[in-house]
Scaffold this motif. Structure first.
Motif, PDB file in Angstrom:
ATOM      1  N   SER A 174       0.818  -1.215   0.000  1.00 18.95           N
ATOM      2  CA  SER A 174       0.000   0.000   0.000  1.00 18.95           C
ATOM      3  C   SER A 174       0.846   1.256   0.000  1.00 18.95           C
ATOM      4  O   SER A 174       1.866   1.335   0.687  1.00 18.95           O
ATOM      5  CB  SER A 174      -0.933   0.007   1.214  1.00 18.95           C
ATOM      6  N   GLY A 175       0.396   2.241  -0.768  1.00 19.90           N
ATOM      7  CA  GLY A 175       1.098   3.517  -0.879  1.00 19.90           C
ATOM      8  C   GLY A 175       2.137   3.541  -1.968  1.00 19.90           C
ATOM      9  O   GLY A 175       2.801   4.561  -2.165  1.00 19.90           O
ATOM     10  N   LEU A 176       2.274   2.448  -2.702  1.00 24.15           N
ATOM     11  CA  LEU A 176       3.343   2.336  -3.700  1.00 24.15           C
ATOM     12  C   LEU A 176       3.169   3.332  -4.843  1.00 24.15           C
ATOM     13  O   LEU A 176       4.131   3.671  -5.522  1.00 24.15           O
ATOM     14  CB  LEU A 176       3.394   0.908  -4.246  1.00 24.15           C
ATOM     15  N   GLY A 177       1.964   3.808  -5.065  1.00 23.96           N
ATOM     16  CA  GLY A 177       1.737   4.747  -6.157  1.00 23.96           C
ATOM     17  C   GLY A 177       1.985   6.191  -5.803  1.00 23.96           C
ATOM     18  O   GLY A 177       1.999   7.059  -6.686  1.00 23.96           O
ATOM     19  N   ASP A 178       2.186   6.486  -4.524  1.00 25.40           N
ATOM     20  CA  ASP A 178       2.377   7.875  -4.093  1.00 25.40           C
ATOM     21  C   ASP A 178       3.657   8.442  -4.695  1.00 25.40           C
ATOM     22  O   ASP A 178       4.726   7.840  -4.582  1.00 25.40           O
ATOM     23  CB  ASP A 178       2.445   7.943  -2.568  1.00 25.40           C
ATOM     24  N   PRO A 179       3.578   9.603  -5.338  1.00 34.12           N
ATOM     25  CA  PRO A 179       4.767  10.172  -5.984  1.00 34.12           C
ATOM     26  C   PRO A 179       5.890  10.539  -5.018  1.00 34.12           C
ATOM     27  O   PRO A 179       7.032  10.727  -5.443  1.00 34.12           O
ATOM     28  CB  PRO A 179       4.224  11.420  -6.694  1.00 34.12           C
ATOM     29  N   ALA A 180       5.581  10.613  -3.726  1.00 31.82           N
ATOM     30  CA  ALA A 180       6.601  11.010  -2.752  1.00 31.82           C
ATOM     31  C   ALA A 180       7.313   9.820  -2.107  1.00 31.82           C
ATOM     32  O   ALA A 180       8.195  10.015  -1.269  1.00 31.82           O
ATOM     33  CB  ALA A 180       5.982  11.881  -1.657  1.00 31.82           C
ATOM     34  N   VAL A 181       6.954   8.593  -2.491  1.00 40.11           N
ATOM     35  CA  VAL A 181       7.570   7.407  -1.874  1.00 40.11           C
ATOM     36  C   VAL A 181       9.072   7.373  -2.161  1.00 40.11           C
ATOM     37  O   VAL A 181       9.502   7.516  -3.306  1.00 40.11           O
ATOM     38  CB  VAL A 181       6.920   6.113  -2.399  1.00 40.11           C
ATOM     39  N   ASP A 226      -7.495   3.356  -6.196  1.00 43.80           N
ATOM     40  CA  ASP A 226      -7.156   4.110  -4.986  1.00 43.80           C
ATOM     41  C   ASP A 226      -5.986   5.059  -5.239  1.00 43.80           C
ATOM     42  O   ASP A 226      -5.086   5.210  -4.407  1.00 43.80           O
ATOM     43  CB  ASP A 226      -6.830   3.147  -3.837  1.00 43.80           C
ATOM     44  N   ALA A 227      -6.006   5.678  -6.417  1.00 43.46           N
ATOM     45  CA  ALA A 227      -4.952   6.634  -6.774  1.00 43.46           C
ATOM     46  C   ALA A 227      -5.124   7.925  -5.982  1.00 43.46           C
ATOM     47  O   ALA A 227      -6.232   8.316  -5.646  1.00 43.46           O
ATOM     48  CB  ALA A 227      -5.032   6.931  -8.278  1.00 43.46           C
ATOM     49  N   PRO A 228      -3.987   8.611  -5.685  1.00 47.37           N
ATOM     50  CA  PRO A 228      -2.613   8.263  -6.042  1.00 47.37           C
ATOM     51  C   PRO A 228      -1.873   7.485  -4.951  1.00 47.37           C
ATOM     52  O   PRO A 228      -0.654   7.388  -4.998  1.00 47.37           O
ATOM     53  CB  PRO A 228      -1.979   9.632  -6.240  1.00 47.37           C
ATOM     54  N   HIS A 229      -2.600   6.964  -3.988  1.00 47.83           N
ATOM     55  CA  HIS A 229      -1.985   6.142  -2.934  1.00 47.83           C
ATOM     56  C   HIS A 229      -1.613   4.779  -3.528  1.00 47.83           C
ATOM     57  O   HIS A 229      -0.431   4.458  -3.648  1.00 47.83           O
ATOM     58  CB  HIS A 229      -2.967   5.998  -1.778  1.00 47.83           C
ATOM     59  N   GLY A 230      -2.600   4.031  -3.906  1.00 48.11           N
ATOM     60  CA  GLY A 230      -2.368   2.802  -4.653  1.00 48.11           C
ATOM     61  C   GLY A 230      -1.880   1.621  -3.834  1.00 48.11           C
ATOM     62  O   GLY A 230      -1.337   1.771  -2.736  1.00 48.11           O
ATOM     63  N   HIS A 231      -2.099   0.438  -4.393  1.00 48.99           N
ATOM     64  CA  HIS A 231      -1.650  -0.819  -3.792  1.00 48.99           C
ATOM     65  C   HIS A 231      -0.972  -1.608  -4.906  1.00 48.99           C
ATOM     66  O   HIS A 231      -1.635  -2.029  -5.857  1.00 48.99           O
ATOM     67  CB  HIS A 231      -2.833  -1.594  -3.220  1.00 48.99           C
ATOM     68  N   GLY A 232       0.330  -1.811  -4.792  1.00 50.22           N
ATOM     69  CA  GLY A 232       1.064  -2.322  -5.934  1.00 50.22           C
ATOM     70  C   GLY A 232       1.717  -3.670  -5.743  1.00 50.22           C
ATOM     71  O   GLY A 232       1.870  -4.172  -4.623  1.00 50.22           O
ATOM     72  N   GLU A 233       2.093  -4.242  -6.885  1.00 51.94           N
ATOM     73  CA  GLU A 233       2.929  -5.438  -6.917  1.00 51.94           C
ATOM     74  C   GLU A 233       4.329  -5.004  -7.331  1.00 51.94           C
ATOM     75  O   GLU A 233       4.502  -4.291  -8.328  1.00 51.94           O
ATOM     76  CB  GLU A 233       2.382  -6.459  -7.904  1.00 51.94           C
TER      77      GLU A 233
END
Length: 411
Positions: A174-181, A226-233
């Motif tokens: 979770s949160g993988l899509g956040d531009p600030a990660v 759930d952009a831009p937070h996102g849940h990624g692989e």
């Protein structure tokens, strides 16, 4: 019995006023802007609307920042019992946890680094997270194994001289899509025959732009990215980081995970209760403002009983969660294991049931973007899997009850 301190009560009132003044009036438009600005699947260009940083700056200036952290210098200095009602307040909104820098997984990652990180790790990773300058991800669940048993994980973190080599795949990060990660905390298998099965897993800090780290895709939750937070692989292929990036050292992953998940489950559960309260309010207003067959909807088909059932369930869940919070404060996380597992089962289930009732009363409006009900439902259903599925927590409760009476299950 569960009274907050004067400091906790004052913070509660400040948070309540901030949400009512700054968040509630713009939340619907905020999420509409979010969906319009972030096309499905194009996670590389996801961005938060301008109001995001504006609201966060206001919260920071008001001292309503890092409220979950009990440290008086780095956070608000609130106990778990003090913070629990505030978490409930933020749960009434999908946006509020982000505004106060109290959203998952960042809050759990920050508390993890605060409790277990070295001074160097805290300076490099915790400080910018606390300041809201960066974001973080927690990578534990894997696509190819039954992750309800965390010892199944196949991703590896192997020591090679003064480096750690990480290989494997994770998803629902979770949160993988956040531009600030800028950092991922990865839990992986570190083989060591001299240790038992619960001391062969480690947590490693991996900068997001390290060679070999690849975001494979973003995953939809009930059709929503759930952009831009996102849940990624995300995959890790021969990823090398300094050995100093182990948190607490190799083999300490499970011990650290329990320290991370204890307070986090209180936060999740109280946010569920806040969302359930909001759903109940929406159901009452909708049910009394719409009529069918000459009567308000709430006077038809047993709806009044459904409202009363919702009130009872919400209050029961709140009391159980506050009891768990108080026990954690007074006796520590280990002493509250039964209560922590109990609320993890109860609170998301109550939210799911209350939201479902509210959706039914809303009719077609209940399943579209005109209310927060679909988001609340997705939150509830996902939380019945996240941080351990219901079945795992029920088994844990049963084992603890048997142990209390002097019995152990056969292995």
């Amino acid at each position: 019995m569960f009274s907050a301190t004067a400091h906790g009560q004052a913070m509660y009132q400040q948070v309540k006023a901030f949400i009512e003044t700054h968040i509630e009036p713009i939340e619907a438009q905020f999420w509409q802007d979010c969906h319009e600005q972030n096309p499905d699947g194009h996670w590389e260009s996801w961005q938060w609307p301008k109001a995001y940083e504006t609201l966060r700056a206001k919260a920071r200036d008001a001292g309503l920042w890092n409220l979950f952290l009990p440290d008086e210098n780095l956070g608000a200095g609130l106990s778990v019992t003090d913070y629990a009602p505030i978490a409930e307040l933020t749960g009434r909104s999908v946006l509020a946890p982000y505004v106060f820098n109290c959203n998952a997984p960042d809050s759990g990652n920050m508390e993890l680094l605060w409790r277990y990180g070295s001074t160097e790790q805290q300076d490099k990773w915790l400080t910018p997270l606390l300041a809201g300058k960066t974001r973080s991800v927690f990578c534990m669940t894997e696509p190819d194994v039954a992750s309800s048993d965390a010892t199944n994980m196949q991703a590896t973190a192997v020591v090679d001289g003064d480096e750690v080599i990480i290989n494997g795949s994770k998803w629902w990060s979770s949160g993988l899509g956040d531009p600030a990660v800028d950092v991922l905390i990865v839990m992986a298998y570190t083989p060591d025959e001299s240790k038992d099965r619960h001391h062969q897993h480690s947590m490693v800090l991996v900068p997001a732009k390290t060679a070999g780290v690849k975001i494979e895709r973003m995953l939809k939750v009930f059709g929503d990215y759930d952009a831009p937070h996102g849940h990624g692989e995300v995959s890790f292929t021969d990823v090398r980081v300094p050995i100093e990036n182990f948190i607490g050292g190799p083999g300490m992953g499970f011990e650290i995970a329990q320290g991370r998940l204890g307070p986090g489950r209180i936060h999740h559960c109280m946010r569920c209760i806040g969302a359930a309260e909001k759903s109940l309010e929406l159901a009452i207003h909708r049910g009394m403002q719409r009529s069918a067959f000459g009567k308000p909807l709430l006077q038809l088909g047993g709806n009044l009983e459904r409202i009363s059932d919702a009130r009872v369930k919400i209050d029961q869940a709140r009391l159980l969660t506050l009891y768990a919070a108080q026990k954690m404060d007074s006796q520590g996380t280990k002493a509250a294991l039964t209560e922590i597992s109990a609320i993890k089962v109860v609170a998301p289930t109550v939210l799911q049931e209350v939201v479902d009732m509210a959706i039914q009363i809303h009719g077609g409006m209940g399943v579209c973007q005109d209310t927060m009900l679909p988001s609340f439902y997705a939150q509830a259903r996902a939380l019945r899997l996240a941080d351990g599925p219901d079945e795992v927590h029920k088994t844990m409760i049963a084992k603890l009850e048997l142990k209390r009476e002097g019995y152990r299950l056969k292995r």
